[in-house]
Scaffold this motif. Structure first.
Motif, PDB file in Angstrom:
ATOM      1  N   VAL A   1       8.383 -11.879  -0.386  1.00 34.30           N
ATOM      2  CA  VAL A   1       6.985 -12.064   0.011  1.00 34.30           C
ATOM      3  C   VAL A   1       6.226 -10.744  -0.022  1.00 34.30           C
ATOM      4  O   VAL A   1       5.085 -10.667  -0.488  1.00 34.30           O
ATOM      5  CB  VAL A   1       6.910 -12.690   1.418  1.00 34.30           C
ATOM      6  N   LEU A   2       6.861  -9.679   0.455  1.00 30.79           N
ATOM      7  CA  LEU A   2       6.191  -8.386   0.571  1.00 30.79           C
ATOM      8  C   LEU A   2       6.427  -7.499  -0.640  1.00 30.79           C
ATOM      9  O   LEU A   2       6.240  -6.284  -0.554  1.00 30.79           O
ATOM     10  CB  LEU A   2       6.679  -7.659   1.834  1.00 30.79           C
ATOM     11  N   HIS A   3       6.873  -8.077  -1.733  1.00 31.21           N
ATOM     12  CA  HIS A   3       7.199  -7.278  -2.909  1.00 31.21           C
ATOM     13  C   HIS A   3       5.951  -6.578  -3.449  1.00 31.21           C
ATOM     14  O   HIS A   3       4.982  -7.207  -3.849  1.00 31.21           O
ATOM     15  CB  HIS A   3       7.802  -8.156  -3.995  1.00 31.21           C
ATOM     16  N   THR A   4       5.994  -5.278  -3.419  1.00 40.98           N
ATOM     17  CA  THR A   4       4.904  -4.463  -3.952  1.00 40.98           C
ATOM     18  C   THR A   4       5.507  -3.338  -4.775  1.00 40.98           C
ATOM     19  O   THR A   4       6.695  -3.014  -4.624  1.00 40.98           O
ATOM     20  CB  THR A   4       4.059  -3.863  -2.813  1.00 40.98           C
ATOM     21  N   PRO A   5       4.730  -2.716  -5.633  1.00 42.63           N
ATOM     22  CA  PRO A   5       5.275  -1.571  -6.376  1.00 42.63           C
ATOM     23  C   PRO A   5       5.752  -0.441  -5.471  1.00 42.63           C
ATOM     24  O   PRO A   5       6.619   0.336  -5.852  1.00 42.63           O
ATOM     25  CB  PRO A   5       4.090  -1.133  -7.246  1.00 42.63           C
ATOM     26  N   ASP A   6       5.187  -0.347  -4.264  1.00 47.22           N
ATOM     27  CA  ASP A   6       5.579   0.710  -3.341  1.00 47.22           C
ATOM     28  C   ASP A   6       6.731   0.212  -2.471  1.00 47.22           C
ATOM     29  O   ASP A   6       6.525  -0.484  -1.472  1.00 47.22           O
ATOM     30  CB  ASP A   6       4.384   1.110  -2.472  1.00 47.22           C
ATOM     31  N   HIS A   7       7.960   0.558  -2.841  1.00 49.22           N
ATOM     32  CA  HIS A   7       9.121   0.120  -2.082  1.00 49.22           C
ATOM     33  C   HIS A   7       9.250   0.855  -0.755  1.00 49.22           C
ATOM     34  O   HIS A   7      10.015   0.430   0.107  1.00 49.22           O
ATOM     35  CB  HIS A   7      10.392   0.328  -2.908  1.00 49.22           C
ATOM     36  N   ALA A   8       8.526   1.949  -0.601  1.00 44.51           N
ATOM     37  CA  ALA A   8       8.604   2.693   0.656  1.00 44.51           C
ATOM     38  C   ALA A   8       8.121   1.855   1.832  1.00 44.51           C
ATOM     39  O   ALA A   8       8.576   2.040   2.966  1.00 44.51           O
ATOM     40  CB  ALA A   8       7.784   3.978   0.552  1.00 44.51           C
ATOM     41  N   THR A   9       7.221   0.912   1.581  1.00 46.67           N
ATOM     42  CA  THR A   9       6.724   0.050   2.660  1.00 46.67           C
ATOM     43  C   THR A   9       7.840  -0.805   3.229  1.00 46.67           C
ATOM     44  O   THR A   9       7.998  -0.928   4.452  1.00 46.67           O
ATOM     45  CB  THR A   9       5.591  -0.844   2.130  1.00 46.67           C
ATOM     46  N   LEU A  10       8.636  -1.384   2.342  1.00 47.22           N
ATOM     47  CA  LEU A  10       9.746  -2.211   2.805  1.00 47.22           C
ATOM     48  C   LEU A  10      10.796  -1.374   3.527  1.00 47.22           C
ATOM     49  O   LEU A  10      11.324  -1.775   4.570  1.00 47.22           O
ATOM     50  CB  LEU A  10      10.379  -2.941   1.617  1.00 47.22           C
ATOM     51  N   VAL A  11      11.097  -0.197   2.983  1.00 44.42           N
ATOM     52  CA  VAL A  11      12.080   0.677   3.628  1.00 44.42           C
ATOM     53  C   VAL A  11      11.603   1.086   5.019  1.00 44.42           C
ATOM     54  O   VAL A  11      12.380   1.120   5.984  1.00 44.42           O
ATOM     55  CB  VAL A  11      12.352   1.914   2.750  1.00 44.42           C
ATOM     56  N   PHE A  12      10.318   1.380   5.139  1.00 38.74           N
ATOM     57  CA  PHE A  12       9.762   1.753   6.444  1.00 38.74           C
ATOM     58  C   PHE A  12       9.866   0.589   7.432  1.00 38.74           C
ATOM     59  O   PHE A  12      10.203   0.782   8.604  1.00 38.74           O
ATOM     60  CB  PHE A  12       8.303   2.178   6.277  1.00 38.74           C
ATOM     61  N   MET A  13       9.602  -0.623   6.956  1.00 36.82           N
ATOM     62  CA  MET A  13       9.691  -1.793   7.831  1.00 36.82           C
ATOM     63  C   MET A  13      11.124  -2.007   8.309  1.00 36.82           C
ATOM     64  O   MET A  13      11.373  -2.266   9.500  1.00 36.82           O
ATOM     65  CB  MET A  13       9.201  -3.028   7.090  1.00 36.82           C
ATOM     66  N   VAL A  14      12.085  -1.883   7.395  1.00 39.90           N
ATOM     67  CA  VAL A  14      13.486  -2.069   7.768  1.00 39.90           C
ATOM     68  C   VAL A  14      13.947  -0.976   8.722  1.00 39.90           C
ATOM     69  O   VAL A  14      14.759  -1.208   9.626  1.00 39.90           O
ATOM     70  CB  VAL A  14      14.366  -2.105   6.501  1.00 39.90           C
TER      71      VAL A  14
END
Length: 488
Positions: free
Chosen positions: A61-74
């Protein structure tokens, strides 16, 4: 600093942080639900195993070119959850540890677990075979989160709609003070009888357990009186070390044969299961499947069901039969042995059935073993003992995956490479075009790649089942004493 050292440091910090989460949740819940250890551990470890599949769906759902967002959330999300819950979750005791509604509450959570696992399997299959729009994926994820938060209905119902009457805070404070005073005044009187009773459990013969209740109580009372008299004369030295079923420290548990038998059985079972999980990509490609994503996702689901089911069925065994919990672990290890054998045979469809059996068996280990250790060695130092037991997992993976499976795979891959080289023209360009001179790792194809290692792991799982049955034989009297009153 290079990228590889940075990644090693991050993995080190992350895995150690996960250990704190596991230890805190397990110890707190086992102390709060001592009468439902199997279901409690199974549900907690089950959701821990299913978290990767849940985060994968969230990433979709949150797939964006900026993977740093997902890493920050995790990285930040779990810490925020812990900070928010630290003011709500606390150890409880006394009457609050057992409620009449506990059975229905656990059955509700089990239903949610089965529904959640089925839903995730369906979502994964649909996403693999159909090209879904972003709105559909978002809707599926919203439904997933509704299922995840639905168990919160249990504490809400018990807090606001339960009719069970409990003492007021003032009465609870007075009761706790009275209990503390009574415990302090009778401490000296209680110490010696507890030790005497521990001696009685070792001194009494096996025939006493088969006597009628009244006769058994009379025999035990006579034996206890004799031990007290002998201790007063100095003829018997009352030992103060704990016995199985009491609280052990880690150092005291390490000198017990039962603890090492549990550790070795866990090493053989979970180590072989983790080897399959680590090598699913190569195993599926060797069997002719191009994409291992389905097998990885399905194994995560089976692992989840194994943890939940292992806790549930092992609790039935100890509650209704007063039989050691490790009998369920022996059955799980037999299932794993069958799964490894299917991998070795490589019959049509065995990849699906093998991952199902190995996933179930591997998951059952992490519901049954922690609950059994808390019963045999107490909950006071359970955190230290649990984390020592988890060392069996990487140790088994190192032996089975690093020394056995990888060496046999590389050996067969080299044989196939030499066979290809001898069957084609010795042209470097042709060999490079075939990929035989590439810098990448060699690949093995066919059932021969894992046949020997799978058979070896199948044998080790049978050995693990034998060790589990040995633990059953050694601890059945302990479980009979612990759960005799709960047998119907």
């Amino acid at each position: 600093m290079d990228a590889n050292p940075q990644m090693c440091v991050l993995i080190f910090v992350g895995t150690n942080g996960e250990t704190y989460f596991n230890t805190t949740s397990l110890v707190t819940c086992i102390q709060n639900f001592p009468k439902s250890r199997g279901p409690t551990v199974g549900i907690l470890k089950g959701f821990a195993g299913l978290s990767s599949a849940i985060l994968t769906q969230l990433y979709a759902v949150l797939h964006t070119p900026d993977h740093a967002t997902l890493v920050f959330m995790v990285a930040v999300g779990p810490s925020l959850v812990a900070l928010g819950l630290m003011f709500v979750i606390r150890p409880v005791g006394g009457h609050r540890q057992v409620r009449p509604s506990d059975k229905n509450s656990f059955m509700f959570i089990y239903s949610i677990c089965l529904l959640l696992a089925s839903y995730l399997v369906g979502v994964m299959l649909v996403q693999d075979f159909l090209n879904l729009s972003d709105n559909v994926v978002t809707s599926l994820t919203v439904i997933l989160f509704i299922l995840l938060i639905s168990p919160i209905a249990i504490p809400v119902t018990l807090s606001f709609f339960s009719k069970t009457e409990y003492p007021s805070p003032t009465e609870e404070a007075l009761l706790s003070e009275a209990l503390k005073g009574e415990a302090s005044t009778s401490q000296e009187k209680e110490d010696q009888p507890e030790l005497i009773l521990s001696e009685v459990e070792e001194e009494k013969s096996k025939e006493i357990d088969s006597l009628p209740p009244s006769e058994r109580r009379r025999r035990i009372a006579d034996l206890q009186a004799k031990l007290v008299q002998a201790a007063a004369r100095g003829g018997v030295r009352i030992r103060s070390r704990p016995h199985r079923g009491e609280n052990f420290t880690l150092m005291q548990a390490l000198v017990k044969a039962d603890f090492w038998l549990i550790w070795l059985s866990l090493l053989l079972g979970s180590g072989s299961g983790l080897t399959v999980i680590d090598n699913l990509g190569q195993m599926s490609q060797a069997a002719g499947f191009q994409d291992a994503h389905n097998f990885v996702s399905l194994t995560s689901i089976w692992n989840f069901l194994g943890r939940v089911g292992g806790g549930y069925f092992s609790e039935i065994i100890v509650r209704e039969r007063a039989y050691p919990r490790h009998i369920a672990l022996a059955l799980a290890q037999i299932l794993m042995a069958a799964g490894h054998f299917l991998f070795a045979m490589a019959w049509p469809g065995t990849m699906y059935m093998g991952t199902f059996l190995v996933g179930l068996g591997y998951g059952a280990h992490w519901a049954i073993v922690p609950a059994a250790v808390s019963e045999l060695f107490g909950v006071k130092h359970f955190g230290a003992m649990y984390n020592f037991l988890t060392v069996a997992n990487p140790t088994g993976s190192l032996i089975f995956s690093g020394l056995i499976a990888s060496n046999f795979y590389d050996y067969e891959a080299e044989k196939q490479a030499h066979r290809h080289q001898s069957s084609v023209l010795p042209s470097p360009r042709l060999l490079h075009g075939l990929g035989l001179l590439s810098d990448g790792p060699l690949k093995c194809e066919g059932a021969v790649c894992f046949v020997v290692s799978s058979l070896i792991m199948s044998v080790f799982c049978v050995m693990g089942a034998g060790l589990s049955l040995l633990i059953v034989h050694r601890t059945k009297r302990v479980y009979s004493r612990l759960y005799r009153s709960s047998v119907r």
